[in-house]
Design a protein around this motif. Structure first.
Motif, short mmCIF file in Angstrom:
data_model
loop_
_atom_site.label_atom_id
_atom_site.label_comp_id
_atom_site.label_asym_id
_atom_site.label_seq_id
_atom_site.Cartn_x
_atom_site.Cartn_y
_atom_site.Cartn_z
N ASN A 1 0.86 -1.18 0.00
CA ASN A 1 0.00 0.00 0.00
C ASN A 1 0.90 1.24 0.00
OD1 ASN A 1 -1.54 2.27 0.78
ND2 ASN A 1 -3.03 0.97 1.84
N PRO A 2 1.02 1.93 -1.13
CA PRO A 2 1.96 3.06 -1.21
C PRO A 2 1.59 4.23 -0.32
CG PRO A 2 0.60 2.96 -3.18
CD PRO A 2 0.31 1.72 -2.40
N LEU A 3 0.33 4.39 0.03
CA LEU A 3 -0.09 5.49 0.88
C LEU A 3 0.30 5.23 2.34
CD1 LEU A 3 -3.60 6.30 -0.63
CD2 LEU A 3 -1.41 7.44 -1.08
N ALA A 4 -0.03 4.01 2.80
CA ALA A 4 0.33 3.65 4.17
C ALA A 4 1.75 3.14 4.28
CB ALA A 4 -0.64 2.58 4.69
N ARG A 5 2.35 2.82 3.11
CA ARG A 5 3.70 2.25 3.04
C ARG A 5 3.81 0.98 3.88
NH1 ARG A 5 6.84 5.42 0.22
NH2 ARG A 5 8.71 4.26 0.82
N THR A 6 2.80 0.13 3.74
CA THR A 6 2.76 -1.14 4.46
C THR A 6 2.44 -2.28 3.50
OG1 THR A 6 0.42 -0.82 4.98
CG2 THR A 6 2.04 -0.06 6.61
N TRP A 7 2.84 -3.50 3.90
CA TRP A 7 2.53 -4.71 3.14
C TRP A 7 1.43 -5.48 3.86
CZ3 TRP A 7 4.90 -6.24 -1.44
CH2 TRP A 7 6.02 -5.49 -1.84
N SER A 8 0.65 -6.21 3.09
CA SER A 8 -0.38 -7.05 3.69
C SER A 8 -0.56 -8.32 2.87
CB SER A 8 -1.71 -6.29 3.77
OG SER A 8 -2.14 -5.90 2.48
N LEU A 9 -1.10 -9.35 3.52
CA LEU A 9 -1.43 -10.59 2.82
C LEU A 9 -2.74 -10.42 2.08
CD1 LEU A 9 -0.55 -13.19 5.61
CD2 LEU A 9 0.79 -12.66 3.57
N THR A 10 -2.75 -10.80 0.81
CA THR A 10 -3.94 -10.66 -0.01
C THR A 10 -4.09 -11.88 -0.90
OG1 THR A 10 -2.84 -9.62 -1.92
CG2 THR A 10 -3.53 -8.16 -0.11
N ARG A 11 -5.11 -11.87 -1.76
CA ARG A 11 -5.30 -12.94 -2.74
C ARG A 11 -4.66 -12.59 -4.08
NH1 ARG A 11 -11.64 -14.77 -1.83
NH2 ARG A 11 -11.43 -15.39 0.37
N ASP A 12 -4.03 -11.44 -4.17
CA ASP A 12 -3.44 -10.98 -5.42
C ASP A 12 -2.04 -11.58 -5.58
OD1 ASP A 12 -2.46 -9.67 -7.61
OD2 ASP A 12 -2.78 -7.64 -6.84
N LEU A 13 -1.89 -12.53 -6.51
CA LEU A 13 -0.62 -13.21 -6.73
C LEU A 13 0.16 -12.62 -7.90
CD1 LEU A 13 -1.81 -16.94 -6.43
CD2 LEU A 13 -1.20 -15.36 -4.59
#
Length: 253
Positions: free
Chosen positions: A229-241
């Motif tokens: 997430n470029p706004l929050a500058r954080t990574w998260s687990l998603t379904r997008d591979l």
């Protein structure tokens, strides 16, 4: 002149050009603003995925101080130990291997300074397979896109998983989106990584990763994407591979 004697050493998955590339950056492994900044930023997301899959596989309570005590973990391509150290703090008996000796030396010094008992070796997975070693958990994180032969490498990784054990892998998908974001964006626009760190043609599709693990005797449990997430500058687990993804597999008991 007599012929040189045949070698009984196992074939290596290492690529000299790739080893030289990471050896040149080895001194900066633990600099959160250095060339390995992307690994530092998404390490918490990787750790969550590893921890949760291991807890489910081995029936461990992550609320405990050392929930994985008694389990052996191997980190293939451990670099400076960014994953090995938190794994050791969770209770794993950790071995880290890397084909670049400079990496393992830096990792060993940092672990000692941190008061952690971690076994580091300059070795390839083929070396440990030849020794008959197996582990409860095997990690191959952001490594497969740098090896000489993906299928042979994954076969060796599978051989190192003990019956009933777990493998967690991570890499980059070979998509146009990954080329735009992980190659052009990360190396040339945002300059998160030195130019030339990745070769898009060596990125590995989820279907290829899964096929390689199945050929090595593992059953694939599932995938998870990692999205920034470029706004929050954080990574998260998603379904997008489409760009960064992880895979979990186990060896039937």
């Amino acid at each position: 002149m007599s012929a040189a004697p045949a070698s009984n050493a196992p074939a290596s998955s290492a690529v000299d050009a790739e080893l030289a590339k990471f050896a040149a950056m080895a001194d900066t492994w633990w600099d959160p603003d250095g060339p390995f900044k992307p690994l530092h930023t998404f390490n918490p997301t990787r750790l969550t995925y590893i921890r949760d899959n291991a807890a489910e596989r081995f029936g461990r309570d992550i609320g405990q101080r050392h929930p994985f005590a008694g389990l052996r973990l191997l980190d293939i391509g451990c670099g400076g130990g960014l994953l090995c150290e938190p794994m050791a703090r969770m209770g794993f008996d950790v071995t880290g291997i890397d084909a670049t000796e400079k990496n393992t030396k830096i990792a060993a010094v940092h672990a000692e300074q941190s008061g952690l008992d971690i076994a580091y070796r300059c070795a390839t997975p083929e070396t440990l397979v030849a020794e008959g070693r197996t582990f409860d958990v095997v990690l191959t994180m952001e490594v497969v896109e740098h090896v000489a032969d993906v299928d042979a490498f994954l076969h060796s990784c599978g051989a190192l998983v003990a019956p009933g054990g777990l493998l967690i892998g991570a890499t980059l998908n070979r998509t146009a989106k990954a080329f735009a974001l992980a190659k052009v964006g990360a190396e040339y626009v945002l300059r998160w990584l030195p130019r030339g760190t990745h070769d898009w043609k060596k990125f590995v599709k989820p279907s290829e990763f899964a096929a390689g693990l199945r050929a090595g005797g593992l059953a694939v449990d599932g995938f998870a994407g990692m999205t920034f997430n470029p706004l929050a500058r954080t990574w998260s687990l998603t379904r997008d591979l489409d760009v960064n993804y992880m895979i979990a597999a186990h060896k039937p008991a």
